[in-house]
Design an enzyme around this catalytic site. Sequence first.
Site, PDB file in Angstrom:
ATOM      1  N   TYR A 142       0.816  -1.211   0.000  1.00  0.00           N
ATOM      2  CA  TYR A 142       0.000   0.000   0.000  1.00  0.00           C
ATOM      3  C   TYR A 142       0.854   1.267   0.000  1.00  0.00           C
ATOM      4  O   TYR A 142       0.401   2.326  -0.425  1.00  0.00           O
ATOM      5  CB  TYR A 142      -0.929   0.023   1.211  1.00  0.00           C
ATOM      6  CG  TYR A 142      -2.048  -0.998   1.179  1.00  0.00           C
ATOM      7  CD1 TYR A 142      -2.278  -1.775   0.059  1.00  0.00           C
ATOM      8  CD2 TYR A 142      -2.874  -1.177   2.270  1.00  0.00           C
ATOM      9  CE1 TYR A 142      -3.293  -2.712   0.022  1.00  0.00           C
ATOM     10  CE2 TYR A 142      -3.899  -2.104   2.255  1.00  0.00           C
ATOM     11  CZ  TYR A 142      -4.111  -2.870   1.128  1.00  0.00           C
ATOM     12  OH  TYR A 142      -5.122  -3.796   1.109  1.00  0.00           O
ATOM     13  N   LYS A 189       3.701 -15.620   3.051  1.00  0.00           N
ATOM     14  CA  LYS A 189       3.729 -16.400   1.810  1.00  0.00           C
ATOM     15  C   LYS A 189       5.200 -16.632   1.469  1.00  0.00           C
ATOM     16  O   LYS A 189       5.690 -16.305   0.384  1.00  0.00           O
ATOM     17  CB  LYS A 189       2.987 -15.651   0.693  1.00  0.00           C
ATOM     18  CG  LYS A 189       2.672 -16.505  -0.534  1.00  0.00           C
ATOM     19  CD  LYS A 189       1.716 -17.657  -0.247  1.00  0.00           C
ATOM     20  CE  LYS A 189       1.386 -18.408  -1.537  1.00  0.00           C
ATOM     21  NZ  LYS A 189       0.668 -19.665  -1.280  1.00  0.00           N
ATOM     22  N   ASP A 221      -2.815 -18.392   2.423  1.00  0.00           N
ATOM     23  CA  ASP A 221      -3.949 -19.115   1.854  1.00  0.00           C
ATOM     24  C   ASP A 221      -4.447 -20.207   2.801  1.00  0.00           C
ATOM     25  O   ASP A 221      -5.655 -20.468   2.885  1.00  0.00           O
ATOM     26  CB  ASP A 221      -3.607 -19.697   0.473  1.00  0.00           C
ATOM     27  CG  ASP A 221      -2.226 -20.318   0.403  1.00  0.00           C
ATOM     28  OD1 ASP A 221      -1.427 -20.137   1.342  1.00  0.00           O
ATOM     29  OD2 ASP A 221      -1.931 -20.986  -0.602  1.00  0.00           O
ATOM     30  N   ASP A 245      -5.322  -6.949   5.721  1.00  0.00           N
ATOM     31  CA  ASP A 245      -6.523  -6.270   5.245  1.00  0.00           C
ATOM     32  C   ASP A 245      -7.573  -7.294   4.824  1.00  0.00           C
ATOM     33  O   ASP A 245      -8.755  -7.200   5.182  1.00  0.00           O
ATOM     34  CB  ASP A 245      -6.146  -5.363   4.075  1.00  0.00           C
ATOM     35  CG  ASP A 245      -7.257  -4.401   3.693  1.00  0.00           C
ATOM     36  OD1 ASP A 245      -8.308  -4.394   4.349  1.00  0.00           O
ATOM     37  OD2 ASP A 245      -7.059  -3.631   2.736  1.00  0.00           O
ATOM     38  N   ASP A 249     -11.078  -8.905   7.330  1.00  0.00           N
ATOM     39  CA  ASP A 249     -12.454  -8.786   6.851  1.00  0.00           C
ATOM     40  C   ASP A 249     -13.113 -10.157   6.788  1.00  0.00           C
ATOM     41  O   ASP A 249     -14.305 -10.301   7.096  1.00  0.00           O
ATOM     42  CB  ASP A 249     -12.491  -8.121   5.481  1.00  0.00           C
ATOM     43  CG  ASP A 249     -12.492  -6.600   5.570  1.00  0.00           C
ATOM     44  OD1 ASP A 249     -12.372  -6.088   6.696  1.00  0.00           O
ATOM     45  OD2 ASP A 249     -12.594  -5.936   4.525  1.00  0.00           O
TER      46      ASP A 249
END
Length: 351
Positions: A142, A189, A221, A245, A249
């Site tokens: 970001y 990851k 994942d 992020d 959620d």
Amino acid sequence: MKLNIALLAGDGIGPEVIDQAVKVSNAIAKKYNHEINWKPALTGAAAIDAVGEPYPDETHEICASSDAVLFGAIGHPRFDNDPSAKVRPEQGLLKMRKKLGLFANVRPTFTFPSLLDKSPLKRERIEGTDLVFLRELTGGIYFGEKGRREEGETAFDNCVYTRAEVQRLAKKGFELAMTRGKKLCCVDKANVLETSRLWRETVQAMEKDYPEVEVSYEFVDAVAMRLVQWPNSYDVLITENLFGDILTDEASVISGSMGLMPSASLGAEIGLFEPIHGSYPQATGLNIANPMATVLSAAMMFENFGLQEEGKAIRDAVNKALEKGVVTEDLADGQKSYGTKEVGDWLAENI
């Protein structure tokens, strides 16, 4: 205690839910003999409309000089639907995090006994879930270099982390785990990304300083899968900005409504407390938005000041409201529902 709190209502339903958190906080202040000085300031689309900037210098000065920030929501459809917009409300949130040094987003996910059957997951899968994500907030993709080349036909976003950024977030994770179940999961990851390998090796080097904490390392994942299979197997999870992020959620709906989950963004000095939901523009002014997440964010704010009894009083009032069905339409399930203001009034009066 005398508290100076910056009040950033923001956009959409932000002002409506913030009003209820103020009601509840004032009720707490009255009951426990505290004094709260609320310091309103503009941010988001409201600030763009007023001064052309989503996080004005005046707002930053108010935030930086306060003991904490209570924040509503940012975002407006007219910016979402205009890819060419040069100034966006969300830029204000990123700028605020960076300028205030808010590097650790604390996102709890827990269940309410009276709402277990409202979750999209089976009761037996979610019962006992009580986990906390610590998401790194001021680094990663970001904030990395981004742009277009080849006449706009190719786009790029760079993900960059320093070891120091990982260490300060991981330190908060280890410390939090020590106060809870002493389990820490580093989400990355590392089989593909070099930044993830830096995360993993940095956390591994810190394990010796926290011998009581059981540390695990899982790919993002796999965690996404396990959150819907066995969410109650997690305690504290730490991860980078983008992964956090998305995963937070996903975790938020376990409780039954995104309108129930609070959060905090912490730095070296000041903390910002906000609901995890967005500005929900479709509900603006309709008195239907769920204020519980913002009210519980206020509870986190009091607890961050060391006022545990005050935070518990808010949580107890919220649980009682849920048990008695004093809820907005998202939780009413066809039964009687209450308006945003009425829920706030009920909580304040109960306190």
